[in-house]
Write an enzyme that holds these catalytic residues in place. Structure first.
Site, short mmCIF file in Angstrom:
data_model
loop_
_atom_site.label_atom_id
_atom_site.label_comp_id
_atom_site.label_asym_id
_atom_site.label_seq_id
_atom_site.Cartn_x
_atom_site.Cartn_y
_atom_site.Cartn_z
NE ARG A 48 -3.22 0.15 3.07
CZ ARG A 48 -2.68 1.04 4.10
NH1 ARG A 48 -2.08 1.86 4.37
NH2 ARG A 48 -2.81 -0.39 5.27
CE1 TYR A 99 -16.43 12.10 -16.32
CE2 TYR A 99 -14.43 11.76 -13.76
CZ TYR A 99 -15.32 11.27 -14.87
OH TYR A 99 -16.21 9.61 -14.75
CG ASP A 187 -8.47 16.19 -15.80
OD1 ASP A 187 -7.57 15.88 -16.50
OD2 ASP A 187 -9.22 15.86 -15.12
C1 LIG Z 1 -11.37 14.89 -18.01
C2 LIG Z 1 -11.07 13.79 -17.17
N1 LIG Z 1 -10.52 13.43 -15.90
C3 LIG Z 1 -10.76 12.84 -14.56
C4 LIG Z 1 -11.42 11.43 -14.88
C5 LIG Z 1 -11.67 10.48 -14.19
O1 LIG Z 1 -11.42 8.95 -14.55
P1 LIG Z 1 -11.09 7.49 -14.21
O2 LIG Z 1 -12.83 7.44 -14.71
O3 LIG Z 1 -9.90 6.82 -14.68
O4 LIG Z 1 -11.45 7.19 -12.68
C6 LIG Z 1 -12.31 11.24 -15.91
C7 LIG Z 1 -13.40 10.60 -16.53
O5 LIG Z 1 -13.81 9.80 -17.46
C8 LIG Z 1 -11.75 11.86 -17.45
O6 LIG Z 1 -13.03 12.38 -18.31
#
Ligand SMILES: Cc1ncc(COP(=O)(O)O)c(C=O)c1O
Length: 393
Positions: A48, A99, A187
């Site tokens: 972990r 997102y 992101d």
């Molecule tokens: C731009 C973006 N960030 C984060 C995520 C979250 O990722 P995960 O599905 O791997 O948890 C997504 C998922 O679609 C995404 O499109």
């Protein structure tokens, strides 16, 4: 030059980074270490807190983004760890069409009194910085946290955004937010480290859903965080150990194997995305195409400067609204109707069908372009568009 020499191109780094030392008889690929615990006295104690299989993938993603990487159980696990690191009460300014999981997480934490957040149009630098400035001046800063990550507030940027593909001026936003004492997270899932490198534009932290184009085969869930700030990396490593949102060894091994071909997959998908976007824009059943590579896109000039390609995602709105969009999905034979993105296979979905996506136009279809023959993709899409818009062939 060593394998990971930064003078090498990103394409070469994708192939070279994260391998064991080149010694006679040693394997080219990292071992898949399926062990929860380790004999005492070595660099690993308990899985972990660290597993050697993660390290190859972390070396590769960190090398491509230009920082140090930690991998997590999913993109959301990585996002949660960052948000959890903020001193309470946190203050976050976030892209209005970031997102939906990120926005839902912030809304949940806000309901529980852990932070306050405001949504903004990240394509408007003036609007974002005005809201950041209001946030920075709001009374009630977390006490005793001066100088720690996020103590002055956090700006959460996505560019291109999901699913409207708006483009944010990352460099200007980072400079403006830093002046106000805020930290910036980008992101970078939609662009990938080959499309843009936000740390070099001033971002403090980059986060990825590596489930998508980084691993590229729709067979793992995995996340990654990259930063140049050692104290932030160490706080995030603590969050990962304490919350246990760790990637499986097999997942990180698969993600590394997938990432070896990132440059080939991305070049093919981005080129096909450009072609499909141009053809979609000419189809009478389509009312609007969102793709930063199109000259008419409001972020086209900025994307041309900021990105190395225009990405693999295309969104388009059907003239016949949600009903026509659903008909397109039913008529497709090659393109898969499924959520997610960044895999070798082309996926499509009507985003407004999800809770939390009510602001997205009902007839908007989001297309993640894979690596199939673009001619085959257009044949499938155009036949489905013709069917949905009542055109006979
Ligand atoms: C731009 C973006 N960030 C984060 C995520 C979250 O990722 P995960 O599905 O791997 O948890 C997504 C998922 O679609 C995404 O499109």
């Amino acid at each position: 030059m060593q394998q990971g020499d930064p003078r090498r191109s990103a394409e070469t780094l994708a192939v070279c980074l994260g391998r064991p030392p080149a010694e006679p008889g040693s394997p080219l690929n990292p071992a898949l270490v399926l062990s929860s615990t380790f004999h005492q006295g070595g660099p690993h104690a308990y899985s972990r807190d660290g597993n050697p299989t993660w390290e190859g993938f972390e070396a590769l993603v960190g090398g491509l983004e230009g920082g140090n990487c930690l991998t997590f159980a999913s993109g959301m696990a990585a996002i949660s760890a960052i948000v959890e690191t903020l001193p309470v009460p946190g203050r976050v300014v976030v892209a209005a069409d970031a997102y939906n999981g990120t926005r839902r997480l912030l809304a949940d934490l806000s309901r529980r009194g852990r932070l306050r957040f405001r949504t903004v149009d990240v394509a408007s630098t003036d609007e974002v910085l005005a809201v950041c400035s209001e946030m920075a001046e709001t009374p009630g800063r977390p006490s005793g946290a001066e100088g720690t990550f996020g103590a002055g507030g956090l700006l959460w940027v996505e560019s291109p955004t999901n699913p409207l593909l708006a483009i944010a001026d990352i460099e200007a936003l980072c400079a403006g937010a830093h002046e106000l004492g805020m930290d910036v997270v980008v992101d970078n899932t939609f662009a990938s480290p080959l499309g843009q490198q936000p740390l070099g534009m001033g971002a403090d932290v980059v986060v990825h859903s590596a489930t998508k184009i980084l691993s590229g085969h729709s067979d793992v869930l995995i996340g990654a965080v990259v930063t140049r700030r050692d104290e932030v990396l160490s706080q995030l490593a603590t969050r990962r150990s304490l919350h246990g949102a760790i990637p499986g060894a097999l997942e990180s091994w698969l993600a590394l194997r997938g990432a070896r071909t990132l440059h080939l997959r991305q070049a093919r998908s981005a080129s096909s995305a450009g072609l499909l976007a141009r053809r979609l824009a000419e189809h009478p059943g389509v009312a609007k195409v969102h793709y930063p590579g199109l000259e008419g896109h409001p972020g086209h000039a900025l994307a041309s400067r900021q990105m190395n390609d225009f990405g693999i995602m295309v969104s388009f709105e059907m003239a016949g609204g949600a009903e026509a969009a659903d008909k397109v999905c039913r008529a497709l034979e090659l393109v898969c109707v499924a959520t997610s993105l960044g895999g070798v296979e082309t996926l499509i979905e009507r985003r407004a069908r999800w809770a939390g996506e009510e602001a997205i136009p009902g007839g908007l279809l989001r297309l993640s372009v894979g690596i199939e023959d673009p001619g085959d993709l257009w044949a499938d899409l155009s036949a489905a568009l013709d069917t949905a818009s009542g055109r006979t062939r």
